[in-house]
Motif scaffolding. Structure first.
Motif, PDB file in Angstrom:
ATOM      1  N   UNK A 296      -5.591   8.312  -4.897  1.00  0.00           N
ATOM      2  CA  UNK A 296      -3.971   7.746  -5.337  1.00  0.00           C
ATOM      3  C   UNK A 296      -3.200   8.808  -5.311  1.00  0.00           C
ATOM      4  N   UNK A 297      -3.564  10.257  -5.606  1.00  0.00           N
ATOM      5  CA  UNK A 297      -2.535  11.269  -5.621  1.00  0.00           C
ATOM      6  C   UNK A 297      -2.062  11.759  -4.005  1.00  0.00           C
ATOM      7  N   UNK A 298      -3.341  11.618  -3.316  1.00  0.00           N
ATOM      8  CA  UNK A 298      -2.896  11.735  -1.865  1.00  0.00           C
ATOM      9  C   UNK A 298      -2.204  10.632  -0.997  1.00  0.00           C
ATOM     10  N   UNK A 299      -2.442   9.568  -1.550  1.00  0.00           N
ATOM     11  CA  UNK A 299      -1.640   8.461  -0.866  1.00  0.00           C
ATOM     12  C   UNK A 299      -0.282   8.286  -1.516  1.00  0.00           C
ATOM     13  N   UNK A 300       0.109   9.084  -2.646  1.00  0.00           N
ATOM     14  CA  UNK A 300       1.514   8.798  -3.143  1.00  0.00           C
ATOM     15  C   UNK A 300       1.750   7.615  -3.943  1.00  0.00           C
ATOM     16  N   UNK A 301       0.662   7.169  -4.500  1.00  0.00           N
ATOM     17  CA  UNK A 301       0.985   5.912  -5.470  1.00  0.00           C
ATOM     18  C   UNK A 301       0.516   6.465  -6.954  1.00  0.00           C
ATOM     19  N   UNK A 302       1.054   5.670  -8.051  1.00  0.00           N
ATOM     20  CA  UNK A 302       0.631   5.621  -9.454  1.00  0.00           C
ATOM     21  C   UNK A 302       0.047   4.389  -9.864  1.00  0.00           C
ATOM     22  N   UNK A 303      -1.180   3.798  -9.439  1.00  0.00           N
ATOM     23  CA  UNK A 303      -1.376   2.803  -9.573  1.00  0.00           C
ATOM     24  C   UNK A 303      -1.735   2.528 -11.220  1.00  0.00           C
ATOM     25  N   UNK A 304      -1.601   1.220 -11.865  1.00  0.00           N
ATOM     26  CA  UNK A 304      -2.039   0.950 -13.102  1.00  0.00           C
ATOM     27  C   UNK A 304      -3.384   0.732 -13.280  1.00  0.00           C
ATOM     28  N   UNK A 305      -4.184   1.608 -14.168  1.00  0.00           N
ATOM     29  CA  UNK A 305      -5.452   1.398 -14.421  1.00  0.00           C
ATOM     30  C   UNK A 305      -5.902   0.911 -15.647  1.00  0.00           C
TER      31      UNK A 305
ATOM     32  N   UNK B  81     -20.911   4.073  -3.754  1.00  0.00           N
ATOM     33  CA  UNK B  81     -19.692   4.872  -4.437  1.00  0.00           C
ATOM     34  C   UNK B  81     -18.808   5.573  -3.522  1.00  0.00           C
ATOM     35  N   UNK B  82     -17.716   5.711  -3.966  1.00  0.00           N
ATOM     36  CA  UNK B  82     -16.757   6.421  -3.009  1.00  0.00           C
ATOM     37  C   UNK B  82     -17.076   7.755  -2.250  1.00  0.00           C
TER      38      UNK B  82
ATOM     39  N   UNK C 275     -13.134  10.272 -10.450  1.00  0.00           N
ATOM     40  CA  UNK C 275     -12.551  11.385  -9.881  1.00  0.00           C
ATOM     41  C   UNK C 275     -12.057  11.080  -8.477  1.00  0.00           C
ATOM     42  N   UNK C 276     -12.970  10.435  -7.673  1.00  0.00           N
ATOM     43  CA  UNK C 276     -12.622  10.119  -6.254  1.00  0.00           C
ATOM     44  C   UNK C 276     -11.388   9.173  -6.297  1.00  0.00           C
ATOM     45  N   UNK C 277     -11.188   8.187  -6.829  1.00  0.00           N
ATOM     46  CA  UNK C 277     -10.175   7.275  -7.021  1.00  0.00           C
ATOM     47  C   UNK C 277      -8.931   8.063  -7.459  1.00  0.00           C
ATOM     48  N   UNK C 278      -9.073   9.015  -8.709  1.00  0.00           N
ATOM     49  CA  UNK C 278      -7.908   9.733  -9.073  1.00  0.00           C
ATOM     50  C   UNK C 278      -7.314  10.657  -7.831  1.00  0.00           C
ATOM     51  N   UNK C 279      -8.091  11.203  -7.119  1.00  0.00           N
ATOM     52  CA  UNK C 279      -7.592  11.780  -5.994  1.00  0.00           C
ATOM     53  C   UNK C 279      -7.043  11.188  -4.734  1.00  0.00           C
TER      54      UNK C 279
ATOM     55  N   UNK D 138     -11.983   3.665  -0.396  1.00  0.00           N
ATOM     56  CA  UNK D 138     -12.048   4.427   0.701  1.00  0.00           C
ATOM     57  C   UNK D 138     -11.905   6.092  -0.008  1.00  0.00           C
ATOM     58  N   UNK D 139     -12.414   6.893   0.677  1.00  0.00           N
ATOM     59  CA  UNK D 139     -12.197   8.180   0.334  1.00  0.00           C
ATOM     60  C   UNK D 139     -10.863   8.898   1.047  1.00  0.00           C
ATOM     61  N   UNK D 140     -10.623   8.423   2.285  1.00  0.00           N
ATOM     62  CA  UNK D 140      -9.195   8.962   2.930  1.00  0.00           C
ATOM     63  C   UNK D 140      -8.029   8.268   2.590  1.00  0.00           C
ATOM     64  N   UNK D 141      -7.067   8.872   2.093  1.00  0.00           N
ATOM     65  CA  UNK D 141      -5.876   8.194   1.757  1.00  0.00           C
ATOM     66  C   UNK D 141      -5.129   7.341   2.822  1.00  0.00           C
ATOM     67  N   UNK D 142      -5.400   7.718   4.052  1.00  0.00           N
ATOM     68  CA  UNK D 142      -4.571   6.866   5.256  1.00  0.00           C
ATOM     69  C   UNK D 142      -5.550   5.601   5.288  1.00  0.00           C
ATOM     70  N   UNK D 143      -6.740   5.634   5.123  1.00  0.00           N
ATOM     71  CA  UNK D 143      -7.468   4.331   5.040  1.00  0.00           C
ATOM     72  C   UNK D 143      -7.043   3.515   3.926  1.00  0.00           C
ATOM     73  N   UNK D 144      -6.669   4.136   2.576  1.00  0.00           N
ATOM     74  CA  UNK D 144      -6.205   3.405   1.676  1.00  0.00           C
ATOM     75  C   UNK D 144      -4.949   2.743   2.144  1.00  0.00           C
ATOM     76  N   UNK D 145      -3.958   3.434   2.496  1.00  0.00           N
ATOM     77  CA  UNK D 145      -2.720   2.912   2.899  1.00  0.00           C
ATOM     78  C   UNK D 145      -2.649   1.717   4.010  1.00  0.00           C
TER      79      UNK D 145
END
Length: 482
Positions: free
Chosen positions: A372-381, A433-434, A366-370, A334-341
């Protein structure tokens, strides 16, 4: 303005529902269902809600909000002397989706029966006649989606002047879906003297409007920010090629346990479900193009375990609560971090552990990196191909596959595409794509595995369904709804 009262949440071992003021009849009914220890959102809000205060409760998805508002509703109605009257519910619970309304009612119904209270759900997509009959017979607790309830009010089958307590669940999702004008109209028809409870994962501007207009001197309780990390949830980003997306999905979904896969569009969910089934994965779909009976049937198959994988649009991001979802996969980030959460919150519920996987291609980095930043997570890539050992660590266990019947749509659909693969063109609405996503970002009783059919040590490197799907992936899609 809402009063933000400092509070200390007691440890789970020191507080009981009885300590919080829940009547004995309800604590016994809860215990019969195996529920004896309150969650933090319940511990925080129950003293105020049971005392009759208006309350604004914030807790992330899976925090136990359903019982937090169900218990004061049931307690108030059990103590009230007001009679049950045709077409005039005594309590109103508004929910944004049919699935959520159904699950709220399923949670409340056993407790209501113990108190001789009657419940009813009202939502669109089904015949209104049984709902009209239920309203005419009289109902204590009405769980409703705004649109269909507004229809019943217009036709005179329901009135809200006898409502003693009103609940708005997932208020921020109501705002996201554009329901606020209807919600305001409905609340305007409830008595101003009634108690009002508003529960939400986030407190956005739209929610604040409702708070200011309809809640009187409310107490605010925030338990877990919507951006606070869930300790029992691990986040992974799998960097894959377009051709490898389906084989990786097949490998993960064929593992034991329940898997929830999110796509952006309704057509994407349908197509991906067929590809998974053709590859031997027991999967069903959930999206807005399905009739209500099909949505109910597929959700039941997923919750009961006859289908271990559910492929869904964001209709399932906050509208379903199935125990034991061990893996959430964002097939379309998703684009929006709220949707991800909210999507991710379908796992790691009620203290259980869960894994969240996002599939990412080169053009989505680039979209996924942004995100994750807005969602406050640090995923393992991890950049990987099918067969990578990480897939087994993310979804442990023996992979299982079944052969679909020859007349199953997945088989006929795959065969048709296999015959014309040389002329296949990208399918814009299958896995976009995202950058083209426009997503719209509560609780089963406080609590699967194994797959039937032939088994294999690992997912097939490439099934005919996988090949057909891989030939039809990406390109920007038109905006679609759930």
């Amino acid at each position: 303005m809402a009063v933000r009262r400092p509070h200390t949440t007691p440890s789970s071992t020191s507080t009981t529902f009885t300590d919080l003021g829940v009547p004995a009849a309800l604590t016994e009914a809860l215990a019969a269902g195996g529920i004896t220890t309150p969650f933090p959102i319940q511990t925080a809000t129950l003293p105020d809600t049971l005392a009759g205060r208006d309350v604004l409760g914030r807790g992330r998805t899976g925090s136990g909000k359903t019982y937090a508002f169900a218990l004061p509703v049931l307690t108030r109605l059990a103590a009230s002397t007001s009679p049950r009257r045709p077409g005039r519910p005594r309590a109103l619970i508004l929910a944004p989706t049919r699935e959520l309304a159904t699950q709220i009612e399923a949670t409340i119904a056993p407790l209501a029966r113990a108190l001789s209270l009657r419940t009813l759900t009202v939502f669109g997509g089904v015949s209104p006649n049984p709902q009209v009959s239920g309203l005419r017979a009289g109902v204590d607790i009405l769980v409703a989606c705004p649109g269909r309830l507004a229809d019943h009010l217009k036709t005179g089958h329901a009135r809200l002047d006898a409502v003693e307590i009103t609940v708005l669940d997932e208020a921020d999702h109501m705002a996201d879906l554009g329901f606020l004008p209807v919600v305001r109209q409905l609340l305007d028809q409830t008595p101003r003297s009634g108690q009002r409870l508003l529960f939400s994962a986030t407190l956005d501007a739209g929610v604040e409007v409702l708070v200011r207009r309809f809640l009187t001197d409310p107490v605010t309780h925030s338990v877990d920010s919507s951006l606070s990390p869930v300790a029992a949830m691990s986040h992974h980003v799998l960097h894959v090629s377009h051709d490898d997306r389906l084989p990786v999905l097949v490998d993960l979904a064929a593992a034991p346990g329940r898997t929830l896969v999110f796509t952006r569009t309704k057509r994407g969910a349908k197509t991906l479900t067929r590809r998974l089934v053709a590859a031997g994965v027991q999967a069903v779909e959930l999206h807005g193009n399905l009739a209500q009976s099909a949505r109910d049937r597929n959700l039941l198959a997923f919750s009961e375990g006859s289908a271990k994988t559910l492929v869904a649009t964001d209709i399932a991001a906050r509208g379903i609560h199935v125990d034991g979802i061990t893996l959430v996969i964002h097939a379309d980030p998703p684009v929006e971090h709220k949707a991800y959460l909210h999507r991710s919150g379908r796992t790691a519920r009620a203290g259980a552990h869960g894994t969240v996987v996002t599939l990412m291609t080169d053009d989505q980095v680039g979209d996924v990196r942004e995100l994750a930043r807005k969602a406050g997570i640090a995923p393992t890539t991890t950049r990987l191909r099918p067969g990578h050992p990480l897939l087994t660590r993310l979804a442990p266990g023996q992979r299982s596959f079944v052969t679909p019947p020859v007349d199953h749509p997945a088989v006929t659909d795959t065969s048709r595409h296999d015959r014309s693969r040389r002329n296949a063109k990208p399918l814009s609405s299958t896995m976009p794509h995202a950058g083209s996503v426009s997503p719209h970002g509560t609780s089963s009783p406080q609590s699967g595995s194994g797959r039937g059919g032939r088994t294999a040590a690992a997912a097939p490197a490439r099934s005919s369904g996988a090949a057909a799907f891989s030939a039809r992936t990406h390109v920007g899609a038109r905006r679609g709804s759930r």
